[in-house]
Write a protein that holds these residues in place. Structure first.
Motif, short mmCIF file in Angstrom:
data_model
loop_
_atom_site.label_atom_id
_atom_site.label_comp_id
_atom_site.label_asym_id
_atom_site.label_seq_id
_atom_site.Cartn_x
_atom_site.Cartn_y
_atom_site.Cartn_z
N PHE A 1 0.73 -1.18 0.14
CA PHE A 1 0.04 -0.18 0.02
C PHE A 1 0.81 1.15 0.11
O PHE A 1 0.54 2.23 -0.75
N ALA A 2 1.94 1.17 0.75
CA ALA A 2 2.81 2.64 1.08
C ALA A 2 3.51 2.82 -0.17
O ALA A 2 3.57 3.98 -0.66
N ALA A 3 4.12 1.83 -0.77
CA ALA A 3 4.91 2.13 -1.76
C ALA A 3 4.16 2.23 -3.23
O ALA A 3 4.49 2.88 -4.13
N ILE B 1 11.43 21.22 2.45
CA ILE B 1 10.61 20.28 2.78
C ILE B 1 11.28 18.86 2.01
O ILE B 1 11.37 17.87 2.80
N ILE B 2 11.80 19.17 0.91
CA ILE B 2 12.33 17.85 0.42
C ILE B 2 13.84 17.58 0.91
O ILE B 2 13.97 16.32 1.25
N VAL B 3 14.50 18.53 1.46
CA VAL B 3 15.84 18.23 2.00
C VAL B 3 15.42 17.37 3.36
O VAL B 3 16.09 16.32 3.73
N VAL B 4 14.40 17.94 4.16
CA VAL B 4 14.03 16.95 5.39
C VAL B 4 13.38 15.76 5.05
O VAL B 4 13.94 14.70 5.63
N VAL B 5 12.64 15.41 4.11
CA VAL B 5 12.29 14.41 3.68
C VAL B 5 13.46 13.21 3.23
O VAL B 5 13.40 12.15 3.71
N VAL B 6 14.25 13.75 2.57
CA VAL B 6 15.12 12.92 2.02
C VAL B 6 16.14 12.68 3.22
O VAL B 6 16.76 11.52 3.24
N GLY B 7 16.33 13.54 4.03
CA GLY B 7 17.24 13.26 5.30
C GLY B 7 16.73 11.94 6.06
O GLY B 7 17.39 11.04 6.36
N LEU B 8 15.29 12.11 6.38
CA LEU B 8 14.49 10.97 7.04
C LEU B 8 14.39 9.81 6.22
O LEU B 8 14.99 8.70 6.78
N ARG C 1 8.57 -0.60 9.07
CA ARG C 1 7.91 0.05 10.19
C ARG C 1 7.09 1.39 9.66
O ARG C 1 6.13 1.45 10.20
N LEU C 2 7.82 2.02 8.94
CA LEU C 2 7.12 3.28 8.32
C LEU C 2 5.87 2.78 7.48
O LEU C 2 4.91 3.54 7.68
N SER C 3 5.83 1.61 6.83
CA SER C 3 4.55 1.08 6.19
C SER C 3 3.70 0.77 7.06
O SER C 3 2.37 1.21 6.97
N PHE D 1 4.31 9.10 4.11
CA PHE D 1 4.21 8.68 2.64
C PHE D 1 5.40 9.07 1.77
O PHE D 1 5.88 8.41 1.07
N PHE D 2 5.45 10.39 2.23
CA PHE D 2 6.73 10.95 1.30
C PHE D 2 7.95 10.34 1.68
O PHE D 2 8.80 10.01 0.77
N VAL D 3 8.17 9.92 2.90
CA VAL D 3 9.51 9.69 3.25
C VAL D 3 9.51 8.11 2.80
O VAL D 3 10.52 7.64 2.23
N THR D 4 8.49 7.25 2.95
CA THR D 4 8.64 5.96 2.49
C THR D 4 8.78 5.92 1.16
O THR D 4 9.37 4.83 0.56
N SER D 5 8.04 6.77 0.11
CA SER D 5 8.35 6.76 -1.19
C SER D 5 9.71 6.82 -1.55
O SER D 5 10.48 6.16 -2.37
N ALA D 6 10.54 8.34 -0.84
CA ALA D 6 12.01 8.32 -1.08
C ALA D 6 12.96 7.05 -0.63
O ALA D 6 13.74 6.62 -1.13
#
Length: 676
Positions: free
Chosen positions: A103-105, A240-247, A262-264, A425-430
């Motif tokens: 679902f998440a990916a 926002i993108i920098v934070v998400v990519v860092g996470l 775990r994120l999913s 979702f953003f972090v999971t996709s990255a």
């Protein structure tokens, strides 16, 4: 100590240069063009996309329907029981974790972005009904279900199944080239295979980066409505993108089993919480009624929707079809290398039937629930509470979800929950994107170093930031959708390759030991080995029948006659090369144990071999019987073993003659049935 040893064994790099270098050069050229010539890119790529959609809408329609039918046929066929891995493999993840990652990916961030927007826009401008009417609302949910249902997941499922099957069953690299192995064989390791993977790598990075860019826009819009901050600046969106990519990098370091899983699971839990909130605080009874009618309408019209091309409709409907359905099919196909590879990576140990049912049914069922709650909820709110206010902002997709929450209680709490969910979702996709891109770039190496995943996460972030700054999101999205055309052709080839692989798998797993092995005790093993490695000629088999089979039959016949049983041995070793032992019976079919010389061609390895008239042949002494059963090769048997085989078949014949249930076949034609 074990962990440290494992780290020492991990290679410094697993990059495949013939894949990574061309991909990075191609991606860099695309980004440079979008950044330096944004107007030209914004004009050229969408026009090419429009031409592809106009000319090949029928092809996308037929291809996506083929993928769905192909998966359903595999699920109900004998191939469904084949396991993705060794026969004793067990799934790496529990069913709940597996479905959460699917679902998440696959579609998580898309549901957040389009859950309200698409049904509402279809309601205002449906393909055939009059906009803003109850018929329009019904049609809006039907086509939304169609875009997010079985067909979408059949694209992901086809790619995922092919990669998982050849990766875990054939032990090939978990990359797209492996699915072409039955067609290309060893050439998948050459320029063709490198080109396929490099193409998949560029397309995957472009698709994920485009999605990250749109996700940043929606997050910024939500934060603006909640906090009043000025989130429209480039610096804020880049932040926002920098934070998400860092996470995502932190999660990538944790590994697939910990980070992404775990994120999913957190994604799925929060999504269910938000879904339950909308159903309970919204028009609950109406939503439940609408769900039943939506599912019924979707299933009953599935065949018509699957192959509808609006060929007989006016241009308005054709424009809707090109702007919605075909673009969705192209988008799912362009994303299939990413999502399919991720699904394959987490599906080891499941059977093909479990895989197909899980991939098609579980995400589709959740999508239908989600679209009903948010889509029907938004349409109802717009008609009964908002007095058309939601419809007036339907084109502002970035903020539409948060506008919808304004007509529900606990607006700020729901909006903050949505922001958190979009961010995860953003972090999971990255994160999952970094895993997949690294797998492609390293040809599926199982032990890539952590820094490579961090490198690819950084590449995804930089790509998204360049596109945001240059305004090239729409241009690169258009190019990604154009790339879906060759990916569709590759997917169809992968289906053919999978079918050939499954046929070979089935033949391999059902190949029995030679019947001769049931008699062999291991004696005279050197002679047996010589027979195995030596391809028998016709003369070899002829001598075997004269020296072994015929004397064995005569011994059995002589012994039977001494016991009062009529038996006869017949042979034709001149022309037909046939010997047979016959025991006649006036009431039943005669017992016949016969042996004839059969021949087959040796396997061919080149087209040239196949076309030559004088292909090498191997000859075998093969049994045949009166009842037409398939015979078998007995060339390895010694004389006493041939006698044992004759007696085994005669014992079977006598047992069948005493069984009333088999008399229809056992009795000789013309004889009446026995009295009961």
């Amino acid at each position: 100590m074990k962990d440290s040893n494992q780290e020492e064994q991990r290679p410094k790099t697993t990059f495949s240069a013939p894949v990574v270098l061309p991909a990075l050069l191609g991606l860099g050229a695309l980004l440079a063009f979008c950044a330096l010539y944004p107007e030209q890119a914004g004009r050229i790529f969408p026009s090419v996309q429009a031409w592809v959609v106009r000319q090949f809408d029928w092809f996308y329609t037929v291809a996506v329907s083929i993928f769905l039918v192909f998966l359903l046929l595999l699920a109900v066929s004998r191939f469904g029981q084949i396991r993705l891995g060794p026969e004793d493999a067990v799934p790496d993840f529990t069913f709940l974790s597996w479905t959460a990652m699917l679902f998440a990916a696959g579609m998580g961030i898309g549901l957040m972005y389009f859950g309200v927007a698409e049904p509402l826009q279809h309601f205002l401008k449906p393909p055939t009904a009059l906009g803003g009417t109850p018929a329009a609302a019904k049609e809006a949910l039907q086509v939304t279900f169609f875009h997010w249902g079985f067909h979408a997941w059949s694209v992901y499922g086809t790619m995922g199944l092919v990669l998982a099957y050849f990766g875990f069953r054939y032990n090939l690299p978990l990359t797209m080239r492996s699915g072409l192995y039955p067609i290309l064989r060893g050439r998948i390791n050459g320029p063709i295979g490198h080109g396929v993977d490099a193409f998949a790598l560029v397309g995957t990075i472009a698709g994920i980066a485009t999605t990250l860019g749109y996700g940043a826009l929606q997050l910024a819009a939500g934060l603006h409505l909640l906090t009043g901050w000025n989130t429209s600046t480039a610096a804020f969106r880049l932040g926002i993108i920098v934070v998400v990519v860092g996470l995502a990098g932190v999660s990538a370091v944790s590994g697939l089993d910990k980070g992404v899983r775990r994120l999913s699971e957190l994604n799925l839990s929060l999504a269910l919480l938000l879904l339950g909130f909308v159903v309970i605080t919204g028009p609950t009874v109406f939503l439940l009624q609408a769900l039943a009618e939506n599912v019924g309408g979707y299933l009953s019209s599935l065949v018509d929707l699957s192959l509808r091309t609006f060929a007989y409709e006016p241009p308005r409907e054709q424009g809707w079809f090109a702007g919605w359905t075909i673009l969705y099919w192209a988008w799912w196909i362009s994303w299939s290398p990413f999502v399919g590879m991720f699904i394959a990576r987490i599906s080891r140990g499941r059977t093909i039937r479990e895989f197909i049912i899980g991939v098609l049914l579980v995400p589709t069922a959740f999508n239908l629930l989600w679209m009903t709650a948010f889509g029907n909820g938004a349409i109802w709110m717009d008609s009964h509470v908002a007095n058309g206010a939601l419809a007036q902002t339907a084109s502002n997709v970035d903020a539409l979800l948060f506008r919808f929450f304004e007509y529900l209680p606990a607006t700020r709490a729901a909006s903050w929950l949505a922001v958190v969910l979009i961010a995860i979702f953003f972090v999971t996709s990255a994160d999952s994107g970094a895993f997949v891109v690294d797998a492609i770039g390293s040809r599926g190496h199982p032990r890539s170093p952590v820094w490579q995943r961090l490198f690819w996460a950084m590449v995804l972030g930089l790509t998204a930031m360049v596109l945001l700054l240059s305004g090239g999101l729409k241009a690169l999205q258009a190019l990604t959708l154009v790339a879906a055309l060759p990916v569709t052709l590759i997917l169809l080839m992968l289906c053919y390759g999978l079918w050939r692989g499954l046929l070979a798998d089935q033949a391999h797993s059902t190949q029995d030991l030679a019947p001769a092995t049931s008699f062999w005790s291991g004696q005279h093993w050197r002679r047996r080995l010589e027979q195995i490695v030596h391809d028998s000629t016709r003369e070899d088999v002829f001598r075997f029948m004269q020296a072994t089979v015929l004397p064995a039959m005569h011994q059995v016949s002589d012994e039977l006659r001494r016991r009062g049983v009529l038996a006869d041995v017949q042979h034709d070793l001149d022309e037909g090369a046939t010997v047979r032992l016959t025991i006649p019976d006036p009431e039943l079919r005669d017992f016949i144990y016969g042996v004839r010389i059969a021949h087959r061609h040796l396997p061919v390895f080149t087209v040239q071999d196949a076309s030559e008239d004088g292909r090498a042949q191997v000859f075998e002494p093969t049994t045949f019987f009166e009842d037409g059963r398939q015979g078998y090769d007995i060339q390895y048997l010694r004389m006493e073993e041939v006698i044992a085989d004759i007696l085994r078949q005669y014992e079977r014949y006598r047992s069948l003659s005493a069984n009333l249930r088999t008399h229809l076949l056992s009795r000789a034609p013309g004889h009446s049935e026995p009295m009961s």
